[in-house]
Design an enzyme around this catalytic site. Structure first.
Site, PDB file in Angstrom:
ATOM      1  CG  ASN A 109      20.248  57.549  43.291  1.00  0.00           C
ATOM      2  OD1 ASN A 109      19.689  56.735  44.004  1.00  0.00           O
ATOM      3  ND2 ASN A 109      20.273  58.830  43.589  1.00  0.00           N
ATOM      4  CD  GLU A 117      15.420  60.571  53.630  1.00  0.00           C
ATOM      5  OE1 GLU A 117      15.514  61.644  53.002  1.00  0.00           O
ATOM      6  OE2 GLU A 117      15.540  60.494  54.858  1.00  0.00           O
ATOM      7  CD  GLU A 147      17.366  57.034  54.897  1.00  0.00           C
ATOM      8  OE1 GLU A 147      18.060  57.417  53.954  1.00  0.00           O
ATOM      9  OE2 GLU A 147      16.804  55.927  54.943  1.00  0.00           O
TER      10      GLU A 147
HETATM   11  P1  NAD Z   1      11.530  54.773  41.888  1.00  0.00           P
HETATM   12  O1  NAD Z   1      10.540  55.506  42.711  1.00  0.00           O
HETATM   13  O2  NAD Z   1      11.192  54.430  40.504  1.00  0.00           O
HETATM   14  O3  NAD Z   1      11.893  53.373  42.588  1.00  0.00           O
HETATM   15  C1  NAD Z   1      12.414  53.318  43.894  1.00  0.00           C
HETATM   16  C2  NAD Z   1      12.120  51.945  44.491  1.00  0.00           C
HETATM   17  O4  NAD Z   1      10.717  51.791  44.662  1.00  0.00           O
HETATM   18  C3  NAD Z   1      12.560  50.778  43.609  1.00  0.00           C
HETATM   19  O5  NAD Z   1      13.061  49.774  44.456  1.00  0.00           O
HETATM   20  C4  NAD Z   1      11.248  50.344  42.940  1.00  0.00           C
HETATM   21  O6  NAD Z   1      11.248  48.998  42.561  1.00  0.00           O
HETATM   22  C5  NAD Z   1      10.264  50.579  44.074  1.00  0.00           C
HETATM   23  N1  NAD Z   1       8.865  50.816  43.691  1.00  0.00           N
HETATM   24  C6  NAD Z   1       8.392  51.351  42.545  1.00  0.00           C
HETATM   25  N2  NAD Z   1       7.034  51.439  42.610  1.00  0.00           N
HETATM   26  C7  NAD Z   1       6.662  50.965  43.825  1.00  0.00           C
HETATM   27  C8  NAD Z   1       5.405  50.804  44.503  1.00  0.00           C
HETATM   28  N3  NAD Z   1       4.248  51.176  43.941  1.00  0.00           N
HETATM   29  N4  NAD Z   1       5.407  50.295  45.748  1.00  0.00           N
HETATM   30  C9  NAD Z   1       6.563  49.940  46.348  1.00  0.00           C
HETATM   31  N5  NAD Z   1       7.773  50.045  45.763  1.00  0.00           N
HETATM   32  C10 NAD Z   1       7.835  50.568  44.524  1.00  0.00           C
HETATM   33  O7  NAD Z   1      12.872  55.605  41.983  1.00  0.00           O
HETATM   34  P2  NAD Z   1      14.268  55.302  41.244  1.00  0.00           P
HETATM   35  O8  NAD Z   1      14.107  55.663  39.811  1.00  0.00           O
HETATM   36  O9  NAD Z   1      14.748  53.939  41.604  1.00  0.00           O
HETATM   37  O10 NAD Z   1      15.262  56.335  41.974  1.00  0.00           O
HETATM   38  C11 NAD Z   1      15.434  57.647  41.574  1.00  0.00           C
HETATM   39  C12 NAD Z   1      14.681  58.580  42.509  1.00  0.00           C
HETATM   40  O11 NAD Z   1      15.129  58.398  43.859  1.00  0.00           O
HETATM   41  C13 NAD Z   1      14.929  60.041  42.204  1.00  0.00           C
HETATM   42  O12 NAD Z   1      13.726  60.758  42.217  1.00  0.00           O
HETATM   43  C14 NAD Z   1      15.814  60.489  43.366  1.00  0.00           C
HETATM   44  O13 NAD Z   1      15.760  61.859  43.650  1.00  0.00           O
HETATM   45  C15 NAD Z   1      15.311  59.662  44.478  1.00  0.00           C
HETATM   46  N6  NAD Z   1      16.316  59.565  45.558  1.00  0.00           N
HETATM   47  C16 NAD Z   1      16.105  60.252  46.735  1.00  0.00           C
HETATM   48  C17 NAD Z   1      17.061  60.222  47.747  1.00  0.00           C
HETATM   49  C18 NAD Z   1      16.850  60.972  49.052  1.00  0.00           C
HETATM   50  O14 NAD Z   1      17.501  60.621  50.023  1.00  0.00           O
HETATM   51  N7  NAD Z   1      15.991  61.976  49.121  1.00  0.00           N
HETATM   52  C19 NAD Z   1      18.224  59.502  47.568  1.00  0.00           C
HETATM   53  C20 NAD Z   1      18.420  58.816  46.370  1.00  0.00           C
HETATM   54  C21 NAD Z   1      17.445  58.860  45.363  1.00  0.00           C
END
Ligand code: NAD
Length: 474
Positions: free
Chosen positions: A147, A244, A454
């Site tokens: 995002n 995060e 962070e």
């Molecule tokens: P996601 O959890 O689907 O994927 C995030 C990352 O994890 C990707 O690189 C994905 O390939 C990897 N991944 C997926 N399954 C995995 C596993 N089992 N083991 C290791 N890696 C794995 O999230 P997304 O859809 O890419 O991002 C959106 C989410 O991120 C939302 O929930 C958002 O709130 C969160 N987010 C949080 C912050 C924060 O700082 N708190 C900031 C930005 C986004």
């Protein structure tokens, strides 16, 4: 699309995925993943680089590399912005002014911190024989979402690098091209071979990376669901783990604030980046005496939101990143209607003239109650919920009534109340009366929004162990 690193022939086939333009859903290329067996090779490269030479690197040397990186980031900011728009659908001006600029600001803030950073501190000034040494954890696996694809990556890479770790970055499969340009930029800034390593792929590749026994620390940004899995995996191997995760942040609007300004800022904060921000102010809690007035102002504000293609200049909302996200957000909009919330703006389906891409109508639900899914769950799209409250205690209870705890926003002119609420909200970050966080302020949440911090000093310390040394001066 680049044919990626570590090309060897293996018995198992290489995996890949098709990439799409989010503005019109047309295919735009194929992304080839790192071979699963090459994840091991990359980890071992990071391991030997750390053990053989990087563990002895000086902070001053690392700072010089990050200064060189900053210069190149500034030179290439337009290239980064174009790639981010292409990959995510984020409108080009937003990509430049927000996505890329925020990342640059974070690098600058981290460098500022290093001006007074000590890796060895006496426990007591009068007795330098007793020291606290901050030591790089070793090999850091960084997993990031799509995002804010440069900003989320920079926060981790710069923190881990300045701390003294070697790095394995696995960005989201949806935003690998931004990470490829960053890899090129990092290598051009002179960082030695093996210190920064890029791995490409989906969750299966991410899983292979974090579970590798030679990875010393994990830093993950992404969904709460994935974060939970990673946390379990990390615990089983006693690996420190920074998480995060998602959010569902409340924006509490009291009758004594500057109402028009609070509504205008609140709407903007919910809808920017088409609602795809973890800290989006997605739940508005409004004091009942001004409830009707706020609903009318929100409606007017949302009617003025423009929709547009990612490459078009101007201040508009772009599409969501993918079909999957589009369908997820539609499901939530339908659930809000079924649960009986009052649809104040937007609704299901695509906006007129934008039927091809993953566009969503900016949507607002009023009279949302705490039992509804749209109140409790992270939607991650341009959807605002509004809930009335009668008293301060009820506002606090409602704000804390979700599993998440990332950010809290408070609008009021009462100084004591602002401080009271800032202390009572169960979140990692509080912003009052539209005040932005300053670069270098700790970023992160509590509860299902994660653990660890962070940015700035916190972002560096997150990748360091503390060692007590007694009986010898430096
Ligand atoms: P996601 O959890 O689907 O994927 C995030 C990352 O994890 C990707 O690189 C994905 O390939 C990897 N991944 C997926 N399954 C995995 C596993 N089992 N083991 C290791 N890696 C794995 O999230 P997304 O859809 O890419 O991002 C959106 C989410 O991120 C939302 O929930 C958002 O709130 C969160 N987010 C949080 C912050 C924060 O700082 N708190 C900031 C930005 C986004």
């Amino acid at each position: 699309m680049n044919n990626r690193i570590y090309t060897k022939t293996f018995s198992a086939p290489k995996r890949s995925m098709t990439l799409y333009h989010s503005g019109d859903a047309s295919p735009r290329g194929t992304l080839e993943f790192t071979h699963i067996e090459d994840v091991h090779n990359a980890v071992m490269k990071a391991r030997t680089s750390f053990d053989n030479f990087w563990c002895e690197s000086e902070l001053s040397q690392r700072v010089e590399y990050i200064k060189a990186l900053l210069e190149l980031l500034i030179i290439r900011q337009n290239d980064f912005a174009h790639i981010i728009s292409l990959e995510t659908g984020s409108p080009i001006d937003f990509s430049k002014k927000q996505q890329v600029q925020t990342a640059i600001n974070h690098v600058q803030a981290s460098l500022k911190v290093t001006e007074n950073l000590s890796l060895d501190l006496p426990v007591k000034d009068e007795n330098p024989q007793h020291r606290t040494r901050y030591e790089a954890m070793g090999v850091a696996a960084l997993i990031t979402p799509w995002n804010w694809p440069l900003n989320q990556v920079i926060l981790k890479v710069v923190g881990a690098f300045l701390a003294g770790c070697t790095i394995l970055l696995k960005p989201s499969e949806l935003t690998t091209e931004t990470a490829l340009l960053l890899e090129e930029t990092i290598l051009e800034s002179g960082v030695p071979d093996g210190v920064f390593n890029l791995i490409i792929g989906d969750g299966i590749i991410g899983q292979a990376l974090i579970s590798h026994p030679q990875v010393d620390v994990i830093s993950f940004t992404g969904s709460t669901e994935t974060g939970q899995k990673i946390s379990v995996q990390a615990a089983s191997q006693f690996k420190p783990c920074i998480l995060e995760l998602g959010g569902k942040s409340a924006n509490i609007i009291f009758a004594d604030c500057i109402i028009e300004k609070a509504v205008q800022q609140g709407v903007a904060h919910c809808f920017r980046n088409s609602g795809q921000s973890c800290n989006a102010a997605s739940r508005m809690l409004v004091e009942r005496s001004i409830y009707d007035e706020v609903l009318a102002l929100v409606q007017k504000e949302v009617q003025n939101i423009k929709i547009g293609m990612p490459e078009k200049k101007g201040n508009h909302l772009g599409p969501l990143i993918s079909k999957r996200q589009y369908e997820r957000v539609q499901k939530f909009i339908l659930s809000g209607i079924e649960d009986g919330a009052h649809l104040l703006a937007g609704g299901p389906g695509k906006p007129t003239s934008f039927e091809k891409g993953y566009f969503v109508k900016p949507t607002v639900f009023a009279d949302v109650t705490e039992d509804m899914a749209i109140f409790k769950e992270e939607i991650f799209g341009p959807v605002l919920t509004i809930t009335p409250f009668d008293e301060e205690a009820e506002a606090i209870r409602l704000a804390n009534a979700t599993p998440f705890g990332l950010s809290g926003y408070i609008q009021s002119s009462n100084h004591e109340r602002l401080n009271r609420l800032a202390a009572r909200l169960k979140v990692g970050m509080v912003q009052v009366n539209g005040q932005s966080r300053i670069e270098g302020a700790a970023f992160g949440g509590v509860k299902a929004s994660g653990m660890g911090r962070e940015a700035g000093l916190w972002g560096i310390r997150a990748f360091q162990h503390i060692k007590s040394i007694s009986g010898v001066t430096l």
